[in-house]
Write a protein that holds these residues in place. Structure first.
Motif, PDB file in Angstrom:
ATOM      1  N   GLY A  35       0.782  -1.225   0.000  1.00  0.00           N
ATOM      2  CA  GLY A  35       0.000   0.000   0.000  1.00  0.00           C
ATOM      3  C   GLY A  35       0.813   1.274   0.000  1.00  0.00           C
ATOM      4  N   PHE A  36       2.125   1.161   0.116  1.00  0.00           N
ATOM      5  CA  PHE A  36       2.985   2.344   0.103  1.00  0.00           C
ATOM      6  C   PHE A  36       2.965   2.974  -1.286  1.00  0.00           C
ATOM      7  CE2 PHE A  36       7.104   4.228  -0.944  1.00  0.00           C
ATOM      8  CZ  PHE A  36       7.285   5.120   0.099  1.00  0.00           C
ATOM      9  N   VAL A  37       2.851   4.297  -1.337  1.00  0.00           N
ATOM     10  CA  VAL A  37       2.903   5.016  -2.609  1.00  0.00           C
ATOM     11  C   VAL A  37       4.187   5.836  -2.683  1.00  0.00           C
ATOM     12  CG1 VAL A  37       1.779   6.739  -4.081  1.00  0.00           C
ATOM     13  CG2 VAL A  37       0.389   5.084  -2.787  1.00  0.00           C
ATOM     14  N   ARG A  38       4.435   6.662  -1.669  1.00  0.00           N
ATOM     15  CA  ARG A  38       5.637   7.493  -1.673  1.00  0.00           C
ATOM     16  C   ARG A  38       5.837   8.098  -0.288  1.00  0.00           C
ATOM     17  NH1 ARG A  38       4.853  12.671  -1.131  1.00  0.00           N
ATOM     18  NH2 ARG A  38       2.762  13.471  -1.354  1.00  0.00           N
ATOM     19  N   ALA A  39       7.052   8.568  -0.056  1.00  0.00           N
ATOM     20  CA  ALA A  39       7.372   9.334   1.158  1.00  0.00           C
ATOM     21  C   ALA A  39       8.581  10.206   0.854  1.00  0.00           C
ATOM     22  CB  ALA A  39       7.660   8.412   2.334  1.00  0.00           C
ATOM     23  N   ASP A  40       8.595  11.376   1.440  1.00  0.00           N
ATOM     24  CA  ASP A  40       9.674  12.331   1.225  1.00  0.00           C
ATOM     25  C   ASP A  40      10.169  12.870   2.559  1.00  0.00           C
ATOM     26  OD1 ASP A  40       9.586  12.508  -1.731  1.00  0.00           O
ATOM     27  OD2 ASP A  40       7.588  13.323  -1.365  1.00  0.00           O
ATOM     28  N   VAL A  41      11.418  13.281   2.578  1.00  0.00           N
ATOM     29  CA  VAL A  41      12.031  13.891   3.757  1.00  0.00           C
ATOM     30  C   VAL A  41      12.485  15.290   3.363  1.00  0.00           C
ATOM     31  CG1 VAL A  41      13.892  13.735   5.452  1.00  0.00           C
ATOM     32  CG2 VAL A  41      12.801  11.634   4.602  1.00  0.00           C
ATOM     33  N   TRP A  42      12.101  16.288   4.148  1.00  0.00           N
ATOM     34  CA  TRP A  42      12.413  17.682   3.896  1.00  0.00           C
ATOM     35  C   TRP A  42      13.041  18.288   5.145  1.00  0.00           C
ATOM     36  CZ3 TRP A  42      10.729  19.652  -0.876  1.00  0.00           C
ATOM     37  CH2 TRP A  42       9.826  18.868  -1.570  1.00  0.00           C
ATOM     38  N   VAL A  43      13.797  19.339   4.961  1.00  0.00           N
ATOM     39  CA  VAL A  43      14.326  20.119   6.089  1.00  0.00           C
ATOM     40  C   VAL A  43      13.984  21.573   5.811  1.00  0.00           C
ATOM     41  CG1 VAL A  43      16.398  20.800   7.368  1.00  0.00           C
ATOM     42  CG2 VAL A  43      16.206  18.473   6.458  1.00  0.00           C
ATOM     43  N   THR A  44      13.491  22.286   6.817  1.00  0.00           N
ATOM     44  CA  THR A  44      13.178  23.699   6.624  1.00  0.00           C
ATOM     45  C   THR A  44      14.460  24.464   6.316  1.00  0.00           C
ATOM     46  OG1 THR A  44      13.400  24.166   8.981  1.00  0.00           O
ATOM     47  CG2 THR A  44      11.183  23.617   8.184  1.00  0.00           C
ATOM     48  N   VAL A  50      12.563  18.922  10.630  1.00  0.00           N
ATOM     49  CA  VAL A  50      12.602  17.910   9.586  1.00  0.00           C
ATOM     50  C   VAL A  50      11.139  17.546   9.344  1.00  0.00           C
ATOM     51  CG1 VAL A  50      13.338  15.572   8.967  1.00  0.00           C
ATOM     52  CG2 VAL A  50      14.869  17.059  10.291  1.00  0.00           C
ATOM     53  N   VAL A  51      10.720  17.617   8.093  1.00  0.00           N
ATOM     54  CA  VAL A  51       9.327  17.374   7.744  1.00  0.00           C
ATOM     55  C   VAL A  51       9.267  16.137   6.858  1.00  0.00           C
ATOM     56  CG1 VAL A  51       7.249  18.331   6.686  1.00  0.00           C
ATOM     57  CG2 VAL A  51       8.895  19.854   7.837  1.00  0.00           C
ATOM     58  N   THR A  52       8.436  15.195   7.258  1.00  0.00           N
ATOM     59  CA  THR A  52       8.246  14.004   6.440  1.00  0.00           C
ATOM     60  C   THR A  52       6.810  14.014   5.925  1.00  0.00           C
ATOM     61  OG1 THR A  52       7.715  12.698   8.422  1.00  0.00           O
ATOM     62  CG2 THR A  52       9.975  12.610   7.620  1.00  0.00           C
ATOM     63  N   SER A  53       6.654  13.554   4.701  1.00  0.00           N
ATOM     64  CA  SER A  53       5.321  13.448   4.119  1.00  0.00           C
ATOM     65  C   SER A  53       5.248  12.138   3.363  1.00  0.00           C
ATOM     66  CB  SER A  53       5.033  14.631   3.190  1.00  0.00           C
ATOM     67  OG  SER A  53       5.959  14.640   2.124  1.00  0.00           O
ATOM     68  N   GLY A  54       4.044  11.626   3.239  1.00  0.00           N
ATOM     69  CA  GLY A  54       3.921  10.367   2.536  1.00  0.00           C
ATOM     70  C   GLY A  54       2.497  10.056   2.148  1.00  0.00           C
ATOM     71  N   GLU A  55       2.381   8.988   1.387  1.00  0.00           N
ATOM     72  CA  GLU A  55       1.077   8.579   0.879  1.00  0.00           C
ATOM     73  C   GLU A  55       0.985   7.058   0.854  1.00  0.00           C
ATOM     74  OE1 GLU A  55      -1.605   9.109  -3.196  1.00  0.00           O
ATOM     75  OE2 GLU A  55       0.337  10.096  -3.023  1.00  0.00           O
ATOM     76  N   PHE A  56      -0.171   6.564   1.251  1.00  0.00           N
ATOM     77  CA  PHE A  56      -0.501   5.147   1.203  1.00  0.00           C
ATOM     78  C   PHE A  56      -1.823   4.983   0.468  1.00  0.00           C
ATOM     79  CE2 PHE A  56       2.632   5.107   4.447  1.00  0.00           C
ATOM     80  CZ  PHE A  56       3.193   3.841   4.412  1.00  0.00           C
ATOM     81  N   GLU A  57      -2.084   3.781  -0.005  1.00  0.00           N
ATOM     82  CA  GLU A  57      -3.326   3.531  -0.735  1.00  0.00           C
ATOM     83  C   GLU A  57      -4.551   3.699   0.156  1.00  0.00           C
ATOM     84  OE1 GLU A  57      -2.777  -0.343  -2.440  1.00  0.00           O
ATOM     85  OE2 GLU A  57      -1.361   0.413  -3.946  1.00  0.00           O
ATOM     86  N   THR A  58      -4.465   3.270   1.415  1.00  0.00           N
ATOM     87  CA  THR A  58      -5.598   3.341   2.338  1.00  0.00           C
ATOM     88  C   THR A  58      -5.100   3.633   3.747  1.00  0.00           C
ATOM     89  OG1 THR A  58      -5.530   0.998   2.961  1.00  0.00           O
ATOM     90  CG2 THR A  58      -6.850   1.564   1.004  1.00  0.00           C
ATOM     91  N   SER A  59      -6.022   4.011   4.619  1.00  0.00           N
ATOM     92  CA  SER A  59      -5.639   4.220   6.023  1.00  0.00           C
ATOM     93  C   SER A  59      -5.216   2.908   6.665  1.00  0.00           C
ATOM     94  CB  SER A  59      -6.768   4.873   6.812  1.00  0.00           C
ATOM     95  OG  SER A  59      -7.886   4.025   6.909  1.00  0.00           O
ATOM     96  N   GLU A  60      -5.805   1.800   6.215  1.00  0.00           N
ATOM     97  CA  GLU A  60      -5.439   0.497   6.774  1.00  0.00           C
ATOM     98  C   GLU A  60      -3.998   0.127   6.441  1.00  0.00           C
ATOM     99  OE1 GLU A  60      -9.694   1.000   6.616  1.00  0.00           O
ATOM    100  OE2 GLU A  60      -8.285   1.015   4.944  1.00  0.00           O
ATOM    101  N   THR A  61      -3.576   0.399   5.190  1.00  0.00           N
ATOM    102  CA  THR A  61      -2.188   0.076   4.841  1.00  0.00           C
ATOM    103  C   THR A  61      -1.221   1.017   5.558  1.00  0.00           C
ATOM    104  OG1 THR A  61      -2.316   1.365   2.767  1.00  0.00           O
ATOM    105  CG2 THR A  61      -2.756  -1.005   2.629  1.00  0.00           C
ATOM    106  N   PHE A  62      -1.640   2.268   5.763  1.00  0.00           N
ATOM    107  CA  PHE A  62      -0.836   3.215   6.546  1.00  0.00           C
ATOM    108  C   PHE A  62      -0.654   2.708   7.972  1.00  0.00           C
ATOM    109  CE2 PHE A  62      -1.170   6.635   9.715  1.00  0.00           C
ATOM    110  CZ  PHE A  62      -0.017   7.361   9.455  1.00  0.00           C
ATOM    111  N   GLN A  63      -1.752   2.337   8.613  1.00  0.00           N
ATOM    112  CA  GLN A  63      -1.689   1.867   9.996  1.00  0.00           C
ATOM    113  C   GLN A  63      -0.866   0.596  10.129  1.00  0.00           C
ATOM    114  OE1 GLN A  63      -5.732   1.710  11.431  1.00  0.00           O
ATOM    115  NE2 GLN A  63      -6.009   3.895  11.133  1.00  0.00           N
ATOM    116  N   ALA A  64      -1.027  -0.312   9.183  1.00  0.00           N
ATOM    117  CA  ALA A  64      -0.243  -1.554   9.223  1.00  0.00           C
ATOM    118  C   ALA A  64       1.243  -1.260   9.048  1.00  0.00           C
ATOM    119  CB  ALA A  64      -0.734  -2.517   8.141  1.00  0.00           C
TER     120      ALA A  64
END
Length: 95
Positions: A35-44, A50-64
């Motif tokens: 279910g992972f789609v992407r994730a990025d790491v940023w620094v101001t 440090v800011v992280t962002s990401g995307e999963f297909e569903t909340s269930e795959t995120f939680q797992a």
């Protein structure tokens, strides 16, 4: 509809690069999870967060996936004296 997150981490200045490495380690682990789609790491630009962002297909795959992180990388994701204030984590739904 996909499920996202954005997290703000506040490492002490002398731990910023170490913290970036820790968040990249988590990102690389998450990339192996269903279910992972992407994730990025940023620094101001100021280097104070440090800011992280990401995307999963569903909340269930995120939680797992994050449950697996806690089990496999618990020592990497623990909040400790290297951070100056608690993390802020927000979840998001695409529309």
């Amino acid at each position: 509809m996909s499920f996202g997150f954005i997290a703000f981490h506040y490492p002490r200045a002398d731990h910023t690069e170490e913290f970036v490495g820790r968040t990249r380690q988590v990102r690389d682990f998450l990339a192996t999870r269903p279910g992972f789609v992407r994730a990025d790491v940023w620094v101001t630009p100021e280097g104070d967060a440090v800011v992280t962002s990401g995307e999963f297909e569903t909340s269930e795959t995120f939680q797992a996936a994050f449950g697996a992180v806690a089990g496999e990388l618990g020592d990497v994701v623990v909040f400790d004296e290297r951070e100056v204030k608690p993390r802020q984590v927000h979840t998001l739904l695409s529309r």
